[in-house]
Design a protein around this motif. Structure first.
Motif, PDB file in Angstrom:
ATOM      1  N   LEU C  44       0.813  -1.216   0.000  1.00 56.31           N
ATOM      2  CA  LEU C  44       0.000   0.000   0.000  1.00 56.31           C
ATOM      3  C   LEU C  44       0.851   1.272   0.000  1.00 56.31           C
ATOM      4  CD1 LEU C  44      -2.944  -1.022   2.325  1.00 56.31           C
ATOM      5  CD2 LEU C  44      -2.908  -0.841  -0.148  1.00 56.31           C
ATOM      6  N   ASP C  45       2.131   1.114  -0.363  1.00 56.91           N
ATOM      7  CA  ASP C  45       2.952   2.320  -0.440  1.00 56.91           C
ATOM      8  C   ASP C  45       3.473   2.537  -1.856  1.00 56.91           C
ATOM      9  OD1 ASP C  45       4.526   0.117  -0.322  1.00 56.91           O
ATOM     10  OD2 ASP C  45       5.663   0.709   1.453  1.00 56.91           O
ATOM     11  N   MET C  51      -2.402   2.169  -2.467  1.00 56.59           N
ATOM     12  CA  MET C  51      -2.194   3.365  -1.639  1.00 56.59           C
ATOM     13  C   MET C  51      -3.391   3.509  -0.709  1.00 56.59           C
ATOM     14  SD  MET C  51      -2.786   6.197  -4.580  1.00 56.59           S
ATOM     15  CE  MET C  51      -4.014   6.015  -5.846  1.00 56.59           C
ATOM     16  N   ARG C  52      -3.434   4.621   0.007  1.00 55.56           N
ATOM     17  CA  ARG C  52      -4.552   4.873   0.900  1.00 55.56           C
ATOM     18  C   ARG C  52      -5.179   6.210   0.557  1.00 55.56           C
ATOM     19  NH1 ARG C  52      -4.455   1.717   5.576  1.00 55.56           N
ATOM     20  NH2 ARG C  52      -2.638   0.345   5.706  1.00 55.56           N
ATOM     21  N   ASP C  53      -6.508   6.281   0.672  1.00 56.81           N
ATOM     22  CA  ASP C  53      -7.182   7.543   0.375  1.00 56.81           C
ATOM     23  C   ASP C  53      -7.164   8.432   1.616  1.00 56.81           C
ATOM     24  OD1 ASP C  53      -9.039   6.579   2.100  1.00 56.81           O
ATOM     25  OD2 ASP C  53     -10.597   6.242   0.601  1.00 56.81           O
ATOM     26  N   ASN C  54      -7.895   9.543   1.533  1.00 60.18           N
ATOM     27  CA  ASN C  54      -7.896  10.509   2.647  1.00 60.18           C
ATOM     28  C   ASN C  54      -8.281   9.868   3.970  1.00 60.18           C
ATOM     29  OD1 ASN C  54      -7.275  12.386   0.784  1.00 60.18           O
ATOM     30  ND2 ASN C  54      -9.351  13.182   0.582  1.00 60.18           N
ATOM     31  N   ASP C  55      -9.167   8.888   3.904  1.00 60.58           N
ATOM     32  CA  ASP C  55      -9.630   8.249   5.137  1.00 60.58           C
ATOM     33  C   ASP C  55      -8.858   6.974   5.428  1.00 60.58           C
ATOM     34  OD1 ASP C  55     -11.632  10.212   5.392  1.00 60.58           O
ATOM     35  OD2 ASP C  55     -12.844   9.131   3.904  1.00 60.58           O
ATOM     36  N   ASN C  56      -7.719   6.829   4.752  1.00 56.28           N
ATOM     37  CA  ASN C  56      -6.847   5.686   5.008  1.00 56.28           C
ATOM     38  C   ASN C  56      -7.391   4.348   4.571  1.00 56.28           C
ATOM     39  OD1 ASN C  56      -4.369   6.489   6.090  1.00 56.28           O
ATOM     40  ND2 ASN C  56      -5.567   7.370   7.762  1.00 56.28           N
ATOM     41  N   ILE C  59      -6.826   1.805  -1.581  1.00 56.62           N
ATOM     42  CA  ILE C  59      -7.359   1.958  -2.935  1.00 56.62           C
ATOM     43  C   ILE C  59      -6.229   1.694  -3.908  1.00 56.62           C
ATOM     44  CG2 ILE C  59      -9.227   3.597  -2.450  1.00 56.62           C
ATOM     45  CD1 ILE C  59      -7.265   5.823  -3.347  1.00 56.62           C
ATOM     46  N   GLU C  81      -2.092  -5.654   4.154  1.00 55.82           N
ATOM     47  CA  GLU C  81      -0.946  -4.876   3.710  1.00 55.82           C
ATOM     48  C   GLU C  81       0.341  -5.669   3.923  1.00 55.82           C
ATOM     49  OE1 GLU C  81      -0.325  -1.038   5.460  1.00 55.82           O
ATOM     50  OE2 GLU C  81       1.258  -0.605   4.003  1.00 55.82           O
ATOM     51  N   PRO C  83       4.273  -5.009   3.264  1.00 58.08           N
ATOM     52  CA  PRO C  83       5.416  -4.250   2.764  1.00 58.08           C
ATOM     53  C   PRO C  83       6.424  -5.191   2.108  1.00 58.08           C
ATOM     54  CG  PRO C  83       4.974  -3.751   5.070  1.00 58.08           C
ATOM     55  CD  PRO C  83       4.165  -4.939   4.712  1.00 58.08           C
ATOM     56  N   GLU C 201       1.291   9.620 -10.913  1.00 58.39           N
ATOM     57  CA  GLU C 201       0.575   9.861  -9.671  1.00 58.39           C
ATOM     58  C   GLU C 201       1.223  11.018  -8.902  1.00 58.39           C
ATOM     59  OE1 GLU C 201      -2.193   8.407  -8.927  1.00 58.39           O
ATOM     60  OE2 GLU C 201      -2.418   9.361  -6.958  1.00 58.39           O
TER      61      GLU C 201
END
Lengths: 224, 222, 276
Positions: C44-45, C51-56, C59, C81, C83, C201
């Motif tokens: 998710l990095d 990745m993560r949206d505004n609310d974590n 997405i 997740e 890594p 991005e």
């Protein structure tokens, strides 16, 4: 239980790279401790100095070095200074940051060591005609170093561990190299295991070097 | 999607700081307990204990925590016992800090003069009475500052659990999550650093006060 | 009589197998269907694939690919997740069923885990500062300093070329994209190598008008990635291969490409050969 088959040959194939990275780690550890000790002995004196600026510098340095994560310190040395147009190489940045950190911890360790040296000795040295600086370097410091030998060795190991964070800003030291190799081969366990063993050996080498230096400096008094 | 720092992000960092604190306390308690036993065992004149546990302490203290996290996690995984990274992280942290606590405890116990211990035994105390009523109170007081230092180090070291991607994220991990979105690593990390600094400072302050009260009590008792 | 005896001897193991082996049946695919959930290991990095949206909430391309897979199986998608260093242990231990982590399907890696047919192809490119006029081709990188992210496929291709180019060109391997971008913006490196989707991005947010993609890495212009499963999970792998194929045929891959990368999906069959 173990469905997994360990593959060690793949590690052996990349051994030269690992060894090179390990030597870099060892080198950084030793240099950062030497630089750290030099700065720390100045900071320790500054701490009890009558000059407010010197005192303030020492207190701030120690507080910052001890209370913020080493990762942040390394990041600041590389990117923080970079924001002001000062560009250090990853190597210099990591060396500088770890030495900065070492200096903060070592200064406190040295300060603890000062209490073991009676003030009368200083007066005696001054009485014999030594200057304040001379008496500090030749009389006080050697005795302090002897008293705090063990904590310093611990700091040596700690410095070695801290260099591993250098991989984030582009230093190909042991952890960085291990991460690279495991991502190519998808054999994380094997590579990290070997890296762990190598760290153990590096720590032993660094401690032994410290002991040899101490034996020379204190004429065998350190391991009493 | 916004590419700027939001209130939500700030809350995430506050929550991260809370998780950091929680990790420190859990691993600190377990690690101190384990470290106490290891350190104690090393002071009994048993050679097997002394050398085997000495190796344990040595190994733990010579390997970077990042590598310990990955090794433990992947070892449990390939051994067929997969764990939640958060749990395996806590176990690794506890083992890691126990190695350091063991050394401090050992030093504390050894700081109690032999004469004192012999006197206690001479008064008819058993080994355990001597240990718990004489050695522990005196010795632990001596090494309390070192122990506080260890716990502060532990708090900063919890950040390395980020390598496993444990959820919920602690302070550094939550900072990284935000950095990934808004690409402002310098500012965010400085903010995280400020959080760590404050937390460490508060603990140092209280530990210092506690120590002073202790000393005053001792002086009053004398 | 004999038959009876044999049956008697065999019946106990067979019955116990039927009773107790339900959870460890021969194929992982059966487990997934029986449990009603598929666990996807996703990084998710790595915007925009994970990745993560505004609310974590997670997405990205990989996240949606996993959800599509779950829908096709009629089960629930669990996003785990993982890594980079945890990707393989998670798969080997069964903590995740399938790795949806944009992993390059190298032969070396395939010795450790099994790859599906390609489900996503990255363009590997070189990005420079927007006002840079000295670098306009991959060959121009000679004598410059270049930043990569440690362990990425772009880096490996570049390292091969670096060896041929000899002295004078410097290389720094960073820990993640965040450091790589920062290094470029501070002028610590002249150019960076990564997937163009990642550049895209970055250019949407912080890197707006600051970077441009100058050229592709000519020796390795594309990075072919596959989904990963444990090497022995052949049944699951077969299903996943077919799923990737259907995902393309239904036009869903193209849709995801347009949504997350901003351009249509490239051809995912290598010209001139079957399969991978």
């Amino acid at each position: 239980m173990f469905e997994y088959t360990f593959q060690w040959r793949v590690v052996w194939k990349h051994w030269p790279q690992l060894l090179e990275a390990g030597l870099l780690t060892l080198q950084l550890t030793i240099l950062s401790i030497i630089i750290g000790l030099v700065i720390a002995s100045v900071l320790a004196v500054f701490r009890d100095s009558s000059n407010p600026f010197a005192k303030y510098l020492s207190v701030t340095w120690v507080a910052l070095a001890r209370n913020t994560p080493a990762l942040l310190q390394i990041y600041m040395a590389y990117f923080g200074l970079g924001a002001f147009g000062i560009h250090l190489s990853p190597y210099t940045a990591v060396l500088g940051a770890v030495a900065f950190n070492n200096a903060g911890y070592l200064a406190e360790i040295l300060r603890g060591g000062f209490s073991t040296v009676p003030a009368s000795q200083k007066f005696a040295a001054r009485g014999l005609g030594l200057t304040a600086t001379q008496s500090y370097i030749y009389i006080t410091l050697p005795q302090v170093l002897q008293a705090v030998f063990l904590p310093i060795v611990n700091q040596v190991i700690w410095a070695m561990l801290a260099t591993s964070l250098g991989m984030i800003i582009g230093l190909q030291e042991l952890t960085g190299m291990t991460t690279f190799l495991q991502s190519q081969t998808f054999r994380p366990f094997e590579f990290y295991f070997v890296a762990a063993c190598m760290y153990l050996v590096i720590a032993k080498i660094a401690t032994m070097l410290a002991q040899i230096v101490a034996a020379h400096m204190f004429k065998g008094g350190a391991d009493k | 999607m916004t590419y700027t720092f939001t209130t939500n992000d700030f809350l995430l960092m506050v929550q991260g700081a809370g998780i950091t604190f929680l990790l420190t306390i859990i691993a600190g308690v377990i690690g101190t307990f384990m470290g106490f036993l290891v350190g104690w065992a090393r002071t009994t004149k048993n050679a097997v204990f002394y050398y085997s546990l000495g190796a344990y302490v040595d190994i733990i203290r010579s390997i970077p925590l990042i590598i310990q996290f990955v090794l433990f996690n992947s070892f449990m995984a390939i051994a067929g016992y997969p764990m939640d990274p958060f749990i395996s992280g806590i176990i690794t942290l506890s083992i890691y800090i126990s190695g350091y606590v063991a050394e401090v405890v050992k030093a504390g116990i050894e700081s109690v003069p032999d004469v004192t211990r012999k006197a206690a035994r001479g008064l008819g105390m058993t080994y355990y009475q001597d240990f718990f009523y004489v050695v522990v109170p005196i010795g632990m007081r001596t090494v309390f500052p070192s122990w506080t230092g260890l716990m502060l180090g532990l708090m900063k070291d919890t950040s390395l659990i980020a390598v496993l991607g444990a959820t919920p994220p602690e302070l550094l991990r939550s900072s990284q999550i935000i950095i990934n979105r808004i690409q402002e690593p310098l500012m965010i990390l400085l903010g995280a650093g400020a959080f760590y600094f404050i937390m460490c400072y508060v603990i140092t302050h209280f530990a210092g006060r506690y120590e002073k009260i202790w000393q005053q009590k001792r002086q009053a008792a004398l | 009589m004999n038959v009876n005896r044999i049956f008697k001897h065999l019946s106990l193991p067979i019955i116990s197998m039927l009773l107790f082996s339900a959870n460890t049946s021969a194929d992982k695919l059966d487990d997934i269907i029986a449990e009603g959930e598929i666990k996807c290991g996703i990084m998710l990095d790595v915007p925009p694939v994970g990745m993560r949206d505004n609310d974590n909430n997670p997405i990205g391309y990989d996240v949606e690919f996993c959800r599509d897979m779950a829908t096709a199986l009629g089960v629930e998608a669990i996003i785990v997740e993982t890594p980079a260093p945890d990707r393989i242990p998670a798969i080997l231990s069964g903590r995740v069923d399938v790795g949806v982590a944009s992993a390059t399907n190298s032969l070396e890696r395939a010795k450790s885990v099994a790859f599906s047919i390609p489900y996503q192809i990255w363009d590997v490119g070189v990005a420079v500062a927007a006002d840079n006029t000295t670098i306009s081709s991959y060959e121009d990188l000679k004598g410059k300093s270049i930043g990569t992210v440690r362990g990425t496929t772009g880096e490996v291709a570049f390292l091969n070329d670096l060896e041929k180019w000899g002295e004078g060109t410097s290389h720094i391997a960073y820990g993640s994209n965040a450091e790589q971008f920062l290094a470029l913006s501070q002028g610590k490196v002249d150019a960076i190598i990564e997937s163009t989707a990642i550049f895209g991005e970055y250019a949407k947010g912080k890197g707006k008008d600051k970077i441009k993609v100058c050229c592709s890495v000519t020796t390795a212009p594309a990075d072919w990635t596959g989904l990963m499963v444990k090497r022995g999970d052949q049944g699951l792998l077969n299903w996943i291969n077919l799923f990737v194929w259907h995902q393309w045929k239904a036009g869903r891959t193209d849709e995801l490409y347009r949504q997350w990368f901003g351009y249509p999906a490239p051809n995912m069959a290598y010209p001139g050969i079957h399969g991978y």
